[in-house]
Design a protein around this motif. Structure first.
Motif, mmCIF file in Angstrom:
data_model
loop_
_atom_site.group_PDB
_atom_site.id
_atom_site.type_symbol
_atom_site.label_atom_id
_atom_site.label_comp_id
_atom_site.label_asym_id
_atom_site.label_seq_id
_atom_site.Cartn_x
_atom_site.Cartn_y
_atom_site.Cartn_z
ATOM 1 N N HIS A 42 -20.838 -24.296 -6.994
ATOM 2 C CA HIS A 42 -22.139 -24.102 -6.350
ATOM 3 C C HIS A 42 -21.991 -23.506 -4.938
ATOM 4 N N TYR A 43 -20.979 -23.948 -4.190
ATOM 5 C CA TYR A 43 -20.719 -23.347 -2.879
ATOM 6 C C TYR A 43 -20.380 -21.869 -3.037
ATOM 7 N N LEU A 44 -19.567 -21.548 -4.044
ATOM 8 C CA LEU A 44 -19.205 -20.161 -4.293
ATOM 9 C C LEU A 44 -20.449 -19.337 -4.616
ATOM 10 N N TYR A 45 -21.316 -19.852 -5.454
ATOM 11 C CA TYR A 45 -22.554 -19.152 -5.801
ATOM 12 C C TYR A 45 -23.381 -18.860 -4.543
ATOM 13 N N ASP A 46 -23.584 -19.875 -3.720
ATOM 14 C CA ASP A 46 -24.367 -19.701 -2.489
ATOM 15 C C ASP A 46 -23.706 -18.707 -1.536
ATOM 16 N N GLN A 47 -22.394 -18.789 -1.415
ATOM 17 C CA GLN A 47 -21.644 -17.893 -0.533
ATOM 18 C C GLN A 47 -21.790 -16.444 -1.000
ATOM 19 N N VAL A 48 -21.605 -16.213 -2.288
ATOM 20 C CA VAL A 48 -21.688 -14.854 -2.830
ATOM 21 C C VAL A 48 -23.113 -14.324 -2.716
ATOM 22 N N LYS A 49 -24.093 -15.168 -3.009
ATOM 23 C CA LYS A 49 -25.495 -14.727 -2.913
ATOM 24 C C LYS A 49 -25.831 -14.331 -1.479
ATOM 25 N N ASP A 50 -25.448 -15.139 -0.510
ATOM 26 C CA ASP A 50 -25.712 -14.826 0.898
ATOM 27 C C ASP A 50 -25.021 -13.530 1.320
ATOM 28 N N GLU A 51 -23.774 -13.373 0.893
ATOM 29 C CA GLU A 51 -23.027 -12.170 1.249
ATOM 30 C C GLU A 51 -23.650 -10.932 0.601
ATOM 31 N N TYR A 52 -24.037 -11.042 -0.655
ATOM 32 C CA TYR A 52 -24.665 -9.935 -1.383
ATOM 33 C C TYR A 52 -25.967 -9.501 -0.705
ATOM 34 N N LEU A 53 -26.784 -10.463 -0.323
ATOM 35 C CA LEU A 53 -28.071 -10.129 0.291
ATOM 36 C C LEU A 53 -27.931 -9.599 1.718
ATOM 37 N N SER A 54 -26.859 -9.971 2.390
ATOM 38 C CA SER A 54 -26.698 -9.548 3.785
ATOM 39 C C SER A 54 -25.961 -8.220 3.928
ATOM 40 N N ILE A 66 -32.051 -5.207 -9.848
ATOM 41 C CA ILE A 66 -33.097 -5.948 -10.562
ATOM 42 C C ILE A 66 -32.474 -7.005 -11.470
ATOM 43 N N GLN A 67 -31.386 -6.659 -12.139
ATOM 44 C CA GLN A 67 -30.691 -7.638 -12.982
ATOM 45 C C GLN A 67 -30.248 -8.837 -12.155
ATOM 46 N N ILE A 68 -29.619 -8.566 -11.027
ATOM 47 C CA ILE A 68 -29.134 -9.635 -10.146
ATOM 48 C C ILE A 68 -30.317 -10.439 -9.606
ATOM 49 N N CYS A 69 -31.391 -9.755 -9.253
ATOM 50 C CA CYS A 69 -32.599 -10.412 -8.763
ATOM 51 C C CYS A 69 -33.161 -11.370 -9.816
ATOM 52 N N HIS A 75 -32.360 -18.778 -11.709
ATOM 53 C CA HIS A 75 -31.655 -19.940 -11.179
ATOM 54 C C HIS A 75 -32.558 -20.733 -10.227
ATOM 55 N N TYR A 76 -33.281 -20.033 -9.370
ATOM 56 C CA TYR A 76 -34.158 -20.675 -8.394
ATOM 57 C C TYR A 76 -35.309 -21.408 -9.088
ATOM 58 N N PHE A 77 -35.860 -20.788 -10.117
ATOM 59 C CA PHE A 77 -36.973 -21.366 -10.881
ATOM 60 C C PHE A 77 -36.505 -21.655 -12.297
ATOM 61 N N ILE A 78 -35.606 -22.594 -12.451
ATOM 62 C CA ILE A 78 -34.984 -22.845 -13.750
ATOM 63 C C ILE A 78 -35.987 -23.312 -14.800
ATOM 64 N N ASN A 79 -37.091 -23.908 -14.406
ATOM 65 C CA ASN A 79 -38.078 -24.399 -15.369
ATOM 66 C C ASN A 79 -39.223 -23.425 -15.612
ATOM 67 N N LEU A 80 -39.125 -22.233 -15.059
ATOM 68 C CA LEU A 80 -40.181 -21.234 -15.213
ATOM 69 C C LEU A 80 -40.176 -20.680 -16.638
ATOM 70 N N GLN A 81 -41.352 -20.555 -17.231
ATOM 71 C CA GLN A 81 -41.485 -20.008 -18.584
ATOM 72 C C GLN A 81 -41.435 -18.480 -18.533
ATOM 73 N N ASP A 133 -28.996 -22.984 -16.555
ATOM 74 C CA ASP A 133 -28.711 -22.818 -15.133
ATOM 75 C C ASP A 133 -27.270 -22.350 -14.925
ATOM 76 N N LYS A 134 -26.349 -22.970 -15.621
ATOM 77 C CA LYS A 134 -24.925 -22.619 -15.519
ATOM 78 C C LYS A 134 -24.701 -21.161 -15.925
ATOM 79 N N GLU A 135 -25.262 -20.751 -17.058
ATOM 80 C CA GLU A 135 -25.096 -19.378 -17.533
ATOM 81 C C GLU A 135 -25.733 -18.374 -16.580
ATOM 82 N N CYS A 136 -26.847 -18.750 -16.005
ATOM 83 C CA CYS A 136 -27.514 -17.899 -15.015
ATOM 84 C C CYS A 136 -26.580 -17.637 -13.840
#
Length: 163
Positions: A42-54, A66-69, A75-81, A133-136
């Motif tokens: 999870h730390y790796l995911y957050d680190q990579v996401k922050d680096e990618y966006l910055s 768009i795919q990455i988005c 992941h952010y809205f895991i329960n979204l239909q 969530d994991k696969e996302c």
């Protein structure tokens, strides 16, 4: 950390210091990392996401962004239909309250019209609704690795002559 703080904080004001946790070594099989150490994953995911966006990623293809988005949104809205983003009010909420800047890099946001961006996100989001969530997170990290080599570090250096 305590020894570093005691030794160096006395010599420099605390306003000059910034502590940062970075994952610098991890196993290449992301599924295995997730199974063995979920917290580090999870730390790796957050680190990579922050680096990618910055990063100012020049030449990033819109379809890849768009795919990455969509993976980050899922992941952010895991329960979204799957049809939830089709509602204007839901997408407006994401844009106004959360911000698309948390899911798309600035160059993509600035170079694409909002209406076109909305349509392409809505149509692509449906591809990822069935993911766990994991696969996302794993697919997100795999997709980002193709545009940002977060699994490699580069250090700039130069040779010089004494002045």
């Amino acid at each position: 950390m305590q020894a570093v703080r005691e030794k160096y904080e006395k010599k420099h004001p605390s306003s000059e210091w910034r502590y940062e946790l970075r994952i610098r070594y991890f196993i290449s099989d992301l599924r295995d990392l997730h199974e063995k150490d979920t917290v580090t994953f999870h730390y790796l995911y957050d680190q990579v996401k922050d680096e990618y966006l910055s990063k100012e990623l020049t030449g990033l293809a819109q379809d890849k962004a768009i795919q990455i988005c969509c993976l980050a949104l899922r992941h952010y809205f895991i329960n979204l239909q799957d049809a939830a983003l089709d509602k204007k009010s839901n997408f407006d909420y994401i844009e106004k309250e959360i911000g698309l800047h948390k899911f798309l890099p600035a160059p993509t946001l600035s170079s694409t019209k909002r209406k076109a961006l909305r349509k392409v996100i809505q149509s692509n989001f449906k591809k990822y609704v069935s993911l766990s969530d994991k696969e996302c997170m794993i697919q997100f990290l795999d997709a980002v690795r193709t545009v940002l080599r977060y699994d490699q570090e580069k250090f700039r250096c130069a040779l010089g002559t004494p002045g």
